[in-house]
Scaffold this motif. Structure first.
Motif, PDB file in Angstrom:
ATOM      1  N   ALA A   1       1.422   6.387   5.206  1.00  0.00           N
ATOM      2  CA  ALA A   1       1.129   5.343   4.372  1.00  0.00           C
ATOM      3  C   ALA A   1       2.194   4.948   3.683  1.00  0.00           C
ATOM      4  N   LEU A   2       3.013   5.855   3.022  1.00  0.00           N
ATOM      5  CA  LEU A   2       3.898   5.828   1.958  1.00  0.00           C
ATOM      6  C   LEU A   2       5.200   5.071   2.801  1.00  0.00           C
ATOM      7  N   TRP A   3       5.370   5.674   4.188  1.00  0.00           N
ATOM      8  CA  TRP A   3       6.409   5.204   4.960  1.00  0.00           C
ATOM      9  C   TRP A   3       6.377   3.502   5.237  1.00  0.00           C
ATOM     10  N   LYS A   4       5.092   3.301   5.442  1.00  0.00           N
ATOM     11  CA  LYS A   4       4.893   1.916   5.864  1.00  0.00           C
ATOM     12  C   LYS A   4       5.184   0.963   4.489  1.00  0.00           C
ATOM     13  N   TYR A   5       4.715   1.521   3.368  1.00  0.00           N
ATOM     14  CA  TYR A   5       4.786   0.722   2.137  1.00  0.00           C
ATOM     15  C   TYR A   5       6.268   0.591   2.016  1.00  0.00           C
ATOM     16  N   VAL A   6       7.129   1.650   1.862  1.00  0.00           N
ATOM     17  CA  VAL A   6       8.280   1.627   1.532  1.00  0.00           C
ATOM     18  C   VAL A   6       9.234   0.525   2.816  1.00  0.00           C
ATOM     19  N   THR A   7       8.761   0.604   3.820  1.00  0.00           N
ATOM     20  CA  THR A   7       9.529  -0.103   4.792  1.00  0.00           C
ATOM     21  C   THR A   7       9.276  -1.558   4.859  1.00  0.00           C
ATOM     22  N   ASN A   8       7.734  -1.953   4.669  1.00  0.00           N
ATOM     23  CA  ASN A   8       7.152  -3.054   4.798  1.00  0.00           C
ATOM     24  C   ASN A   8       6.618  -3.671   3.580  1.00  0.00           C
ATOM     25  N   GLY A   9       6.327  -3.051   2.477  1.00  0.00           N
ATOM     26  CA  GLY A   9       5.731  -3.330   1.528  1.00  0.00           C
ATOM     27  C   GLY A   9       4.095  -3.583   1.682  1.00  0.00           C
ATOM     28  N   VAL A  10       3.741  -2.919   2.618  1.00  0.00           N
ATOM     29  CA  VAL A  10       2.449  -3.184   2.979  1.00  0.00           C
ATOM     30  C   VAL A  10       1.438  -1.834   2.388  1.00  0.00           C
ATOM     31  N   VAL A  11       0.528  -2.116   1.805  1.00  0.00           N
ATOM     32  CA  VAL A  11      -0.203  -0.990   1.376  1.00  0.00           C
ATOM     33  C   VAL A  11      -1.512  -0.997   2.260  1.00  0.00           C
ATOM     34  N   LEU A  12      -1.527   0.236   2.825  1.00  0.00           N
ATOM     35  CA  LEU A  12      -2.918   0.165   3.821  1.00  0.00           C
ATOM     36  C   LEU A  12      -3.977   0.672   2.883  1.00  0.00           C
ATOM     37  N   GLU A  13      -5.151   0.189   3.697  1.00  0.00           N
ATOM     38  CA  GLU A  13      -6.471   0.273   3.103  1.00  0.00           C
ATOM     39  C   GLU A  13      -6.794   1.737   2.787  1.00  0.00           C
ATOM     40  N   GLY A  14      -7.328   2.164   1.644  1.00  0.00           N
ATOM     41  CA  GLY A  14      -7.565   3.424   1.167  1.00  0.00           C
ATOM     42  C   GLY A  14      -6.533   4.420   0.718  1.00  0.00           C
ATOM     43  N   ALA A  15      -5.300   3.709   0.808  1.00  0.00           N
ATOM     44  CA  ALA A  15      -4.097   4.272   0.270  1.00  0.00           C
ATOM     45  C   ALA A  15      -3.579   3.776  -1.064  1.00  0.00           C
ATOM     46  N   VAL A  16      -4.619   2.756  -1.698  1.00  0.00           N
ATOM     47  CA  VAL A  16      -4.088   2.331  -2.924  1.00  0.00           C
ATOM     48  C   VAL A  16      -4.303   3.269  -4.021  1.00  0.00           C
TER      49      VAL A  16
END
Length: 40
Positions: free
Chosen positions: A21-36
């Motif tokens: 989830a952190l990797w996707k946030y860092v690379t795409n700026g996308v926050v996954l559902e449930g990872a907020v």
């Protein structure tokens, strides 16, 4: 002595999920559902 193994696997699985989830946030700026996280 196999009672602690399942707990260890669960911890590793959770850590891996958070890492993805952190990797996707860092690379795409996308926050996954449930990872907020709540802002401090």
């Amino acid at each position: 002595m196999s009672g602690g193994r399942g707990k260890k696997v669960a911890i590793v699985a959770l850590a891996r999920k958070l890492l993805v989830a952190l990797w996707k946030y860092v690379t795409n700026g996308v926050v996954l559902e449930g990872a907020v996280m709540a802002r401090a």
